[in-house]
Design a protein around this motif. Sequence first.
Motif, PDB file in Angstrom:
ATOM      1  N   LEU A   1      47.577 -47.500  13.202  1.00  6.90           N
ATOM      2  CA  LEU A   1      46.147 -47.753  13.134  1.00  6.90           C
ATOM      3  C   LEU A   1      45.838 -49.243  13.077  1.00  6.90           C
ATOM      4  CD1 LEU A   1      44.829 -44.970  10.725  1.00  6.90           C
ATOM      5  CD2 LEU A   1      45.117 -44.940  13.215  1.00  6.90           C
ATOM      6  N   GLU A   2      44.808 -49.614  13.828  1.00  7.17           N
ATOM      7  CA  GLU A   2      44.328 -50.996  13.852  1.00  7.17           C
ATOM      8  C   GLU A   2      42.920 -51.050  13.282  1.00  7.17           C
ATOM      9  OE1 GLU A   2      46.215 -53.105  17.659  1.00  7.17           O
ATOM     10  OE2 GLU A   2      45.041 -51.342  18.205  1.00  7.17           O
ATOM     11  N   VAL A   3      42.430 -52.241  13.085  1.00 12.70           N
ATOM     12  CA  VAL A   3      41.075 -52.428  12.583  1.00 12.70           C
ATOM     13  C   VAL A   3      40.076 -51.758  13.537  1.00 12.70           C
ATOM     14  CG1 VAL A   3      39.279 -54.112  12.052  1.00 12.70           C
ATOM     15  CG2 VAL A   3      41.660 -54.587  11.439  1.00 12.70           C
ATOM     16  N   GLY A   4      39.224 -50.937  12.991  1.00 11.57           N
ATOM     17  CA  GLY A   4      38.195 -50.270  13.786  1.00 11.57           C
ATOM     18  C   GLY A   4      38.572 -48.873  14.235  1.00 11.57           C
ATOM     19  N   ASP A   5      39.849 -48.513  14.135  1.00  7.66           N
ATOM     20  CA  ASP A   5      40.284 -47.196  14.608  1.00  7.66           C
ATOM     21  C   ASP A   5      39.637 -46.062  13.816  1.00  7.66           C
ATOM     22  OD1 ASP A   5      41.837 -48.051  16.688  1.00  7.66           O
ATOM     23  OD2 ASP A   5      43.734 -47.984  15.591  1.00  7.66           O
ATOM     24  N   ILE A   6      39.642 -46.185  12.506  1.00  3.54           N
ATOM     25  CA  ILE A   6      39.074 -45.112  11.680  1.00  3.54           C
ATOM     26  C   ILE A   6      37.597 -44.934  11.974  1.00  3.54           C
ATOM     27  CG2 ILE A   6      38.550 -44.406   9.318  1.00  3.54           C
ATOM     28  CD1 ILE A   6      41.137 -45.744   8.446  1.00  3.54           C
ATOM     29  N   GLU A   7      36.901 -46.047  12.156  1.00  6.12           N
ATOM     30  CA  GLU A   7      35.470 -45.975  12.482  1.00  6.12           C
ATOM     31  C   GLU A   7      35.247 -45.253  13.806  1.00  6.12           C
ATOM     32  OE1 GLU A   7      36.095 -49.049   9.485  1.00  6.12           O
ATOM     33  OE2 GLU A   7      37.059 -48.632  11.415  1.00  6.12           O
ATOM     34  N   GLU A   8      36.152 -45.454  14.768  1.00  6.27           N
ATOM     35  CA  GLU A   8      36.044 -44.774  16.065  1.00  6.27           C
ATOM     36  C   GLU A   8      36.125 -43.266  15.892  1.00  6.27           C
ATOM     37  OE1 GLU A   8      38.283 -48.259  18.743  1.00  6.27           O
ATOM     38  OE2 GLU A   8      39.170 -46.267  18.488  1.00  6.27           O
ATOM     39  N   ALA A   9      37.083 -42.817  15.102  1.00  5.65           N
ATOM     40  CA  ALA A   9      37.262 -41.385  14.909  1.00  5.65           C
ATOM     41  C   ALA A   9      36.105 -40.778  14.120  1.00  5.65           C
ATOM     42  CB  ALA A   9      38.584 -41.109  14.200  1.00  5.65           C
TER      43      ALA A   9
ATOM     44  N   THR B   1      33.241 -38.685  29.648  1.00  2.00           N
ATOM     45  CA  THR B   1      32.037 -38.007  29.168  1.00  2.00           C
ATOM     46  C   THR B   1      31.735 -38.398  27.732  1.00  2.00           C
ATOM     47  OG1 THR B   1      32.432 -36.107  30.621  1.00  2.00           O
ATOM     48  CG2 THR B   1      30.972 -35.755  28.737  1.00  2.00           C
ATOM     49  N   MET B   2      32.774 -38.447  26.905  1.00  2.00           N
ATOM     50  CA  MET B   2      32.596 -38.866  25.522  1.00  2.00           C
ATOM     51  C   MET B   2      31.951 -40.240  25.449  1.00  2.00           C
ATOM     52  SD  MET B   2      36.152 -37.766  23.616  1.00  2.00           S
ATOM     53  CE  MET B   2      35.805 -38.905  22.268  1.00  2.00           C
ATOM     54  N   LYS B   3      32.431 -41.143  26.287  1.00  2.00           N
ATOM     55  CA  LYS B   3      31.949 -42.516  26.263  1.00  2.00           C
ATOM     56  C   LYS B   3      30.529 -42.629  26.798  1.00  2.00           C
ATOM     57  CE  LYS B   3      33.088 -47.123  28.096  1.00  2.00           C
ATOM     58  NZ  LYS B   3      34.090 -47.899  28.876  1.00  2.00           N
TER      59      LYS B   3
ATOM     60  N   GLY C   1      28.600 -41.607  23.556  1.00  2.00           N
ATOM     61  CA  GLY C   1      28.767 -42.911  22.933  1.00  2.00           C
ATOM     62  C   GLY C   1      29.983 -42.976  22.031  1.00  2.00           C
ATOM     63  N   ALA C   2      30.913 -42.022  22.203  1.00  2.00           N
ATOM     64  CA  ALA C   2      32.137 -42.004  21.397  1.00  2.00           C
ATOM     65  C   ALA C   2      33.263 -42.587  22.229  1.00  2.00           C
ATOM     66  CB  ALA C   2      32.467 -40.579  20.974  1.00  2.00           C
ATOM     67  N   ASP C   3      33.693 -43.787  21.879  1.00  2.00           N
ATOM     68  CA  ASP C   3      34.680 -44.490  22.692  1.00  2.00           C
ATOM     69  C   ASP C   3      35.784 -45.027  21.800  1.00  2.00           C
ATOM     70  OD1 ASP C   3      35.842 -45.521  24.953  1.00  2.00           O
ATOM     71  OD2 ASP C   3      34.667 -47.371  24.946  1.00  2.00           O
ATOM     72  N   GLY C   4      36.905 -45.351  22.404  1.00  2.00           N
ATOM     73  CA  GLY C   4      38.011 -45.937  21.672  1.00  2.00           C
ATOM     74  C   GLY C   4      39.227 -45.032  21.670  1.00  2.00           C
ATOM     75  N   ASP C   5      40.404 -45.631  21.662  1.00  2.00           N
ATOM     76  CA  ASP C   5      41.627 -44.846  21.778  1.00  2.00           C
ATOM     77  C   ASP C   5      41.839 -43.898  20.610  1.00  2.00           C
ATOM     78  OD1 ASP C   5      42.155 -46.871  19.988  1.00  2.00           O
ATOM     79  OD2 ASP C   5      43.840 -47.721  21.109  1.00  2.00           O
ATOM     80  N   PHE C   6      41.436 -44.298  19.405  1.00  2.00           N
ATOM     81  CA  PHE C   6      41.652 -43.407  18.260  1.00  2.00           C
ATOM     82  C   PHE C   6      40.680 -42.230  18.294  1.00  2.00           C
ATOM     83  CE2 PHE C   6      41.726 -42.518  13.527  1.00  2.00           C
ATOM     84  CZ  PHE C   6      42.988 -41.945  13.561  1.00  2.00           C
ATOM     85  N   ALA C   7      39.495 -42.441  18.857  1.00  2.00           N
ATOM     86  CA  ALA C   7      38.566 -41.328  19.043  1.00  2.00           C
ATOM     87  C   ALA C   7      39.168 -40.308  20.001  1.00  2.00           C
ATOM     88  CB  ALA C   7      37.229 -41.838  19.583  1.00  2.00           C
ATOM     89  N   TYR C   8      39.801 -40.785  21.065  1.00  2.00           N
ATOM     90  CA  TYR C   8      40.452 -39.890  22.019  1.00  2.00           C
ATOM     91  C   TYR C   8      41.639 -39.176  21.359  1.00  2.00           C
ATOM     92  CZ  TYR C   8      37.891 -42.817  25.402  1.00  2.00           C
ATOM     93  OH  TYR C   8      36.920 -43.509  26.099  1.00  2.00           O
ATOM     94  N   ALA C   9      42.390 -39.929  20.539  1.00  2.00           N
ATOM     95  CA  ALA C   9      43.535 -39.341  19.849  1.00  2.00           C
ATOM     96  C   ALA C   9      43.084 -38.224  18.910  1.00  2.00           C
ATOM     97  CB  ALA C   9      44.284 -40.418  19.069  1.00  2.00           C
ATOM     98  N   TYR C  10      41.957 -38.438  18.263  1.00  2.00           N
ATOM     99  CA  TYR C  10      41.397 -37.425  17.358  1.00  2.00           C
ATOM    100  C   TYR C  10      41.129 -36.121  18.093  1.00  2.00           C
ATOM    101  CZ  TYR C  10      37.339 -35.087  15.176  1.00  2.00           C
ATOM    102  OH  TYR C  10      36.445 -34.167  14.691  1.00  2.00           O
ATOM    103  N   VAL C  11      40.604 -36.211  19.306  1.00  2.00           N
ATOM    104  CA  VAL C  11      40.311 -35.016  20.108  1.00  2.00           C
ATOM    105  C   VAL C  11      41.603 -34.247  20.395  1.00  2.00           C
ATOM    106  CG1 VAL C  11      39.539 -34.222  22.373  1.00  2.00           C
ATOM    107  CG2 VAL C  11      38.222 -35.958  21.147  1.00  2.00           C
TER     108      VAL C  11
ATOM    109  N   LYS D   1      49.218 -41.424  30.170  1.00  2.00           N
ATOM    110  CA  LYS D   1      50.315 -41.921  29.345  1.00  2.00           C
ATOM    111  C   LYS D   1      49.924 -41.914  27.875  1.00  2.00           C
ATOM    112  CE  LYS D   1      53.276 -45.946  28.522  1.00  2.00           C
ATOM    113  NZ  LYS D   1      53.653 -47.315  28.956  1.00  2.00           N
ATOM    114  N   PHE D   2      48.712 -42.364  27.585  1.00  2.00           N
ATOM    115  CA  PHE D   2      48.222 -42.375  26.213  1.00  2.00           C
ATOM    116  C   PHE D   2      48.254 -40.975  25.613  1.00  2.00           C
ATOM    117  CE2 PHE D   2      44.539 -41.514  23.497  1.00  2.00           C
ATOM    118  CZ  PHE D   2      44.743 -42.411  22.470  1.00  2.00           C
ATOM    119  N   SER D   3      47.780 -39.993  26.385  1.00  2.00           N
ATOM    120  CA  SER D   3      47.727 -38.616  25.890  1.00  2.00           C
ATOM    121  C   SER D   3      49.113 -38.074  25.588  1.00  2.00           C
ATOM    122  CB  SER D   3      47.023 -37.724  26.915  1.00  2.00           C
ATOM    123  OG  SER D   3      45.682 -38.145  27.131  1.00  2.00           O
ATOM    124  N   THR D   4      50.090 -38.411  26.433  1.00  2.00           N
ATOM    125  CA  THR D   4      51.444 -37.924  26.195  1.00  2.00           C
ATOM    126  C   THR D   4      52.086 -38.618  24.995  1.00  2.00           C
ATOM    127  OG1 THR D   4      52.439 -39.515  27.754  1.00  2.00           O
ATOM    128  CG2 THR D   4      51.757 -37.374  28.636  1.00  2.00           C
ATOM    129  N   GLN D   5      51.701 -39.858  24.753  1.00  2.00           N
ATOM    130  CA  GLN D   5      52.202 -40.552  23.574  1.00  2.00           C
ATOM    131  C   GLN D   5      51.607 -39.965  22.296  1.00  2.00           C
ATOM    132  OE1 GLN D   5      51.180 -44.625  24.881  1.00  2.00           O
ATOM    133  NE2 GLN D   5      53.354 -45.140  24.661  1.00  2.00           N
TER     134      GLN D   5
END
Length: 290
Positions: free
Chosen positions: A223-231, A147-149, A153-163, A80-84
């Motif tokens: 974007l929420e606090v921490g999202d940019i750092e995730e990406a 695998t990313m996580k 060690g790359a985790d978080g919804d904004f990191a996934y969105a970046y991909v 669902k996240f990916s489709t959004q």
Amino acid sequence: MRLDGRRESSNVEDRRGMSGGTKAGLGIGGIIMVALFAWLSGGDPVSAVMQQMQENTFGGNTEIEQNQPEFTEEEQQLAKFSTQILAGTEDVWTEIFRQQGAQYEVPKMVLYTGGVATACGQGSAAMGPFYCPGDQKLYIDLSFFTTMKQQLGADGDFAYAYVIAHEVGHHVEYLTGILAKVHEQMSKLPEAEANKLSVRLELLADFYAGVWAHHDNKRFSSLEVGDIEEAISCAQVIGDDYLQKKARGYAVPESFNHGTSKQRMKWFKLGLETGDITKGTTFQCSDAEL
């Protein structure tokens, strides 16, 4: 990311749980990604590539199994996240193209498990998410986010969105003609020189991912606090130098095809901060300026 109430894209093919499909050759991009993941896991990249090529040529069931497995709640949430996120890229790029007097043609996203047949050859989860210009589709095995996580060690919804946004960035390159032009040039060059052009393509896709994030946040306050750092963290750990050093203790710059950690972070941040597609000058600047 704030996605509550956001629409889901209808331009999605859910092939999860299906297997088989016509086997096809492993392209240059596939070879690079298979070798890269072999390095990351401490294996032999040459053997990994040979095994993948043998499987593509000789192995596997060529019929699609129709039995769909039951997916976990986490898997369904990722779907669902990916489709959004895809829907968000559709909204942003449609408007950007409109402002340029052009029409944005939306890509399709294919969710699959393990392996998938594409117009660019047989894809596999080991390749990570990828874009195929032959059918204008981006392919994602959602296990890549695990695998990313776990491995990067790359985790978080904004990191996934970046991909996802990065792969959509390649679609933007396709629509503007840059992708075909550069691929033609690459086919005529020695590997080391072709890799340099590949880096510029990848950094431009990183920049476009940042442009999307800028406008998506402006439009939806996503974007929420921490999202940019995730990406930024994600961009860092998928740099060629980082991956090669992590896998074997040293890096071989002439083999880089996606860009260093510093470069990937730089171009993503530039897109995020400016939202201005005219700033995506990866093919105009010098090697030192990359």
